[in-house]
Enzyme design. Structure first.
Site, PDB file in Angstrom:
ATOM      1  N   CYS B 153      42.058  38.584  43.568  1.00  0.00           N
ATOM      2  CA  CYS B 153      43.352  38.256  42.962  1.00  0.00           C
ATOM      3  C   CYS B 153      43.273  38.147  41.459  1.00  0.00           C
ATOM      4  CB  CYS B 153      43.850  36.914  43.481  1.00  0.00           C
ATOM      5  SG  CYS B 153      43.912  36.816  45.238  1.00  0.00           S
ATOM      6  N   VAL B 157      45.904  39.792  39.048  1.00  0.00           N
ATOM      7  CA  VAL B 157      46.942  39.034  38.338  1.00  0.00           C
ATOM      8  C   VAL B 157      47.004  39.469  36.872  1.00  0.00           C
ATOM      9  CG1 VAL B 157      47.524  36.741  37.480  1.00  0.00           C
ATOM     10  CG2 VAL B 157      46.979  37.069  39.880  1.00  0.00           C
TER      11      VAL B 157
END
Lengths: 548, 519
Positions: B153, B157
């Site tokens: 992630c 992001v």
């Protein structure tokens, strides 16, 4: 051995057996039990018969005197249930070795008995004779006697080595051992006018417990059950019962009859399988007890209980009717009383496509004669194709039978429900019938059967074994000659391999009119004798054939 | 002293000793300020009610005890199935440690995987330097034949561009220009591990078939009659792929298994450590473009991969983790149809044996109710098998199942009279299932190791089928696919049923009258 052979002769001469009474003196001497057929798929031996008859006595130590084969293959292999002691499930054996064979195993047996008594202190030790020590000459009677005197405890010899005959004989020899050494040796603390014995009931799957509450409600006491969930002492004082029920099996008829002779205990032969049979048995028990002095109101109370229980059972079965619409059942069994469940099945809306011929009514017999030329013994020898034909002809949706027919049924792609002793559900009494109907419903609608009947989806539908069998059947139907050939090829005597055509030819050629004549000319019915009634049927049918 | 150097007790025994027991009691009484036990009991009972269930199912934000994992876990699964391939997860290293332990605990084998170990700086300024250094170090230290990149992630992001990063890294000499570095973006906040498997596999095929990120010509497909096989994210991959190879062999079909994990997760103990073992060779991966068709055993593991392959002109066929007779029939018939070969007699015999075994034992399963949870395809396969056996898959739950999946499960229920009272629960978690097991109890629960808490709390016996299974060993070495696999699943279910009968009948002199040796 002389006393053992005398016992066997005595057992064979069973006056209470209707079948036996009609035999000639010579036939009676030959005995009522099946002769073992060399090369056949054998059933259990006399040792096994004795063991299964007595093993349900729960507080007894059952010691098998022999090499490991006998107990090693059989300990704790029965679904009898105990409400208390568990000693009966422990496998005790002398596990004889080479030295015991050469020098005799009596010392080892004696020591084994001593060790059981020291470690377990059971109310009694039953010692089972087996082939090998019987052949090498171990005298278990003497050992048991010495042990009894030394330890002050009943040590009962069960003389039923495997080689003396089949299982059924072993059942009877076990009964003889009880009669000789156990029954009548103790006294109950109290007796009542409502004391009964149940003989030949093994409490398989705990099914006796489905009937016992009914007896309890009527105030009837099972003084002794021989041998399901039994205790040694109960058997020892069973001679004080007022009446006895012999559960629908000839296995222990000698026990029931001799207890009547010796102690004046009247008995009847009954069954708790099926609703009508359960009611009849309860009535008979009440009747015998009242005859022997129990208050007469027992009869009315029994009728009231029967009415209530029957109504309940029918009400529980009724909801199955729509599901069973148009479903047909085929009953095939050896010993178990499948015929007595017929009423319940019909009440549940099942059509009966056929049943085994033993003990069926005359009409049933007419209807099924063509379907079932053979008993369960024969069905095990059937090829899947023959089975398929049988089931197809019967247009059956489900087969009820004993465990050994299971695998054939499965291979013939037929739904199957076990109603013999290896089952796990108790079908006795009123609730038992409801349970049976439930189980049939479950089995009938099990999707596995659809899968079993379907060939692999990539197979040519014209080339499955079912299709081939159908084609063969169709060919037979189209060709009267072939049909006749198939009809004549139907086996009648499994032991001697005699088919229907051979018997018919012999009857016609020599003008035979009696069973004995057929036996002489064809050897049919000279093995186990189970097909005698079928041979008689053939004889009865022949004038009709000739008239055509 | 409860504990002594002469005889060191482990935690089973140690904390049952008097001094620990006393200490715990004191602590409880003096410091813990415990709730009234009656109140605790009341709430515990309340949590079993329909009223609580309603509140439980009204949960919006909180997931409790999820039955799913994240995308990169699936990406690592796909990558290790290729020859000499080291999965490289661009992002934070903690995630990667989880994947390695997760797989090692399930397969009881080391699982090699590296991370670009992004820190706070990288999160702020971008992870390019981590990629450059990471690829260089991985290449020189572990000598892989391929590095398959996926992301956590953190990298997603901040929007790290893998294609550009890898290109830059190659230019900077981290790895040779022609060295294979396929990649896939696998953010955990989208989908689950099955999605990650799909993305990673597609990334690898795309790399080989579509010109290696612009460094080579695209491959021209020339059909060669072979079949590509994709197992999907599968806890039984070791046993299953070996069984599938045997089936292909029996049928005489040329095949390529895309992502063959059967060796790397089952290496022999013979004195040699194999960081890489077996796997689909890189040549085979490239050559797979020429296959006649691709078969995926798990539709929801290949939702993007299959359309990509179809786009290259192949026929694609997908299944939902087929278990049992009908499922295996369909699989084999698809193979037969695609290749024009006949299904050999040996497989037909195996089919007959499975049918025979099912019929022998069906009475024990027929009519029993089951709750199943797991990955979407596994749920479908097991539910179909249960229906085949006459059992009722009363609750079928997949945390990573979506609406389309739920419709498919419902269609399966509708196809059988035994599906009548069954319900499907997409997007629900194990705490939802806990409520269901109280309000609508079932006979058995099928799930992974985490199901043991549900087994303990609700008394529903757990049959371990799924991933991960940490607390039972080696079941992944046996197939659940093919007729042989169906037999294994049948036996697994039956063993539990019989164990349950035994454990309900084993109290001496109380229940042991039914403690039978013959079932």
């Amino acid at each position: 051995m002389s006393s053992l052979s005398a016992t066997i002769q005595d057992v064979f001469n069973e006056p209470a057996c209707a079948k036996n009474a009609t035999k000639s003196a010579a036939d009676r001497k030959k005995g009522c039990t099946k002769q073992l057929q060399p090369g056949g798929a054998a059933g259990g031996c006399a040792f096994d018969g004795a063991k299964i008859a007595l093993q349900p006595l729960t507080d007894v130590a059952h010691l098998v005197h022999g090499p490991i084969a006998c107990e090693g293959n059989s300990w704790d292999n029965r679904g009898a249930k105990s409400s208390g002691p568990t000693l009966w499930r422990t496998g005790f054996t002398t596990d004889m070795n080479e030295t015991d064979i050469v020098f005799g195993g009596e010392k080892r047996l004696y020591k084994a008995i001593r060790e059981i008594i020291e470690k377990y202190d059971p109310p009694a030790v039953f010692v089972y004779q087996t082939c090998i020590p019987a052949m090498t000459g171990d005298d278990i009677n003497a050992v048991c006697k010495a042990a009894r005197e030394k330890f002050g405890k009943p040590v009962i010899p069960i003389n039923s080595p495997g080689f003396v005959g089949p299982k059924n004989l072993g059942n009877k020899l076990a009964g003889e051992a009880l009669l000789e050494h156990v029954i009548g040796t103790e006294e109950p603390d109290e007796t009542t006018p409502y004391d009964i014995n149940i003989i030949g009931e093994y409490n398989l799957s705990g099914e006796l417990w489905q009937v016992k509450p009914l007896l309890d409600e009527l105030g009837i006491r099972i003084l002794s059950c021989i041998s399901g969930d039994g205790r040694y002492r109960e058997v020892a004082y069973s001679h004080r019962a007022r009446a006895a029920m012999m559960v629908c099996s000839k296995a222990m008829i000698n026990v029931a009859r001799k207890m009547e002779e010796r102690y004046g205990i009247p008995f009847f032969e009954g069954s708790f399988y099926g609703i009508g049979d359960t009611s009849d048995s309860l009535r008979q028990i009440a009747r015998l007890l009242v005859d022997r002095g129990a208050p007469a109101d027992l009869l009315d109370r029994t009728e009231a209980l029967i009415a209530r229980e029957e109504a309940r059972a029918w009400a529980a079965i009724a909801p199955f009717k729509p599901r069973f619409q148009g479903k047909k059942v085929l009953l095939i069994t050896g010993g178990v009383k499948s015929w007595s469940v017929v009423a319940a099945l019909q009440e549940a809306g099942l059509e009966l496509a056929g049943t085994s011929v033993k003990k069926s009514t005359k009409e049933d017999k007419e209807r099924i004669k063509e379907l079932l030329g053979q008993d369960a013994h024969m069905i095990e020898d059937m090829t899947p194709r023959e089975m398929y034909r049988l089931l197809k002809d019967a247009k059956a949706d489900i087969m009820l039978s004993g465990g050994r027919s299971q695998f054939v049924a499965l291979k013939a792609a037929m739904p199957w429900l076990d109603i013999n002793q290896e089952r796990h559900h108790a079908y006795m009494g009123y609730v038992g019938m409801v349970k049976l109907v439930e189980e049939i419903a479950r089995t009938l609608f099990n999707p596995v059967w659809a899968q079993v009947r379907r060939p692999a989806p990539w197979d040519d539908p014209a080339d499955t074994w079912q299709a081939r069998a159908d084609a063969a059947l169709a060919a037979e139907a189209a060709d009267p000659g072939k049909a006749e050939q198939a009809r004549r090829a139907a086996g009648v005597c499994a032991c001697k391999g005699v088919d229907l055509g051979t018997i018919e030819d012999a009857v016609r050629a020599h003008g035979l009119s009696s069973l004995d004549e057929v036996r002489r000319h064809t050897t049919a019915a000279t093995g186990c004798g189970a097909c005698a009634s079928r041979v008689e049927d053939v004889l009865a049918a022949l004038p009709a054939l000739a008239a055509e | 002293m409860t504990q002594s150097a002469e005889h060191v007790l482990d935690h089973f025994e140690l904390f049952r000793g008097p001094e620990y027991q006393e200490m715990l009691v004191n602590k409880r009484q003096q410091f813990e300020n415990r709730r009234d036990p009656a109140e605790v009991e009341r709430v515990r009972e309340w949590a079993k009610t329909p009223e609580y269930q309603e509140k439980n199912f009204a949960r919006e934000a909180l997931t409790i005890n999820p039955a799913k994992a994240c995308q990169p876990l699936g990406a690592v699964f796909a990558a290790v199935g290729f020859e000499g391939t080291l999965p490289f997860v661009h992002g934070s290293q903690g995630c990667v440690a989880y994947y390695r332990s997760h797989f090692s605990r399930h397969f009881k084998e080391p699982t090699s995987c590296v991370s670009s170990s992004m820190t706070e700086d990288a999160a702020v300024f971008g992870g390019l330097n981590n990629m450059i250094d990471g690829l260089a170090n991985t290449y020189s230290m572990y000598k892989p034949k391929m590095i398959a990149v996926s992301t956590t992630c953190m990298a997603e992001v901040i929007g790290d561009d893998l294609n550009a990063f890898i290109k830059t890294a190659k230019e900077k000499g981290s790895v040779p220009a022609e060295f294979d570095v396929p990649f896939a973006h696998t953010p955990a906040f989208v989908g689950s591990h099955v999605t990650g498997y799909d993305n990673a596999l597609k990334g690898i095929l795309e790399h080989f078939w579509d010109g290696k990120a612009g460094t080579a010509p695209k491959l021209e497909r020339a059909p060669n009659g072979k079949i590509n096989f994709i197992g999907g994210f599968d806890g039984y991959t070791v046993g299953n792929l070996r069984e599938i190879k045997r089936i292909f062999g029996l049928m005489g079909i040329g095949y390529t298994i895309l992502g063959d994990t059967s060796d790397v997760w089952d290496t022999p103990t013979d004195g040699e450590f194999r960081m890489y073992d077996g796997g689909t060779t890189l040549a085979e991966a490239a050559d797979a473009v020429h296959a006649t068709a691709t078969v995926s055993m798990q539709e929801y593991c290949t939702e993007k991969t299959l359309p990509f392959i179809a786009g290259h002109g192949q026929e694609v066929v997908s299944f939902n983790h087929p278990v049992g007779v009908a499922g295996t029939d369909r699989f084999l018939m698809a193979l037969a149809r695609l290749t024009g070969v006949e299904i050999p007699a040996e497989l037909e015999r195996e089919r007959g044996r499975l049918v025979d075994a099912m019929a022998d034992s069906s009475a024990h399963i027929h009519g029993k109710k089951f709750a199943i949870y797991g990955d979407p395809d596994l749920c479908l396969g097991l539910a179909a098998f249960l229906l085949e056996l006459g059992a009722e898959p009363t609750h079928v739950l997949a945390t990573n199942g979506n609406k389309a999946w739920a419709e498919k499960v419902q269609a399966l229920f509708d196809s059988s009279p035994f599906g009548k009272n069954c319900h499907v629960y997409p997007g629900r978690d194990l705490w939802h299932l806990r409520s269901l097991l109280f309000t609508e109890p079932v006979d058995f629960l099928i799930g992974n190791t985490y199901g043991k808490y549900l087994e303990r709390d609700t008394g529903t016996p757990l049959i371990r089928l799924g991933f991960p299974i940490f607390d039972r060993h080696h079941h992944h070495r046996f197939p659940v696919w093919g007729y042989q696999g169906g037999l294994n699943v049948l036996v697994t279910i039956l063993d539990k049923i019989f164990d349950e009968i035994d454990s309900n009948t084993n109290v001496p002199s109380k229940t042991d009258y039914s403690f039978d040796i013959i079932r």
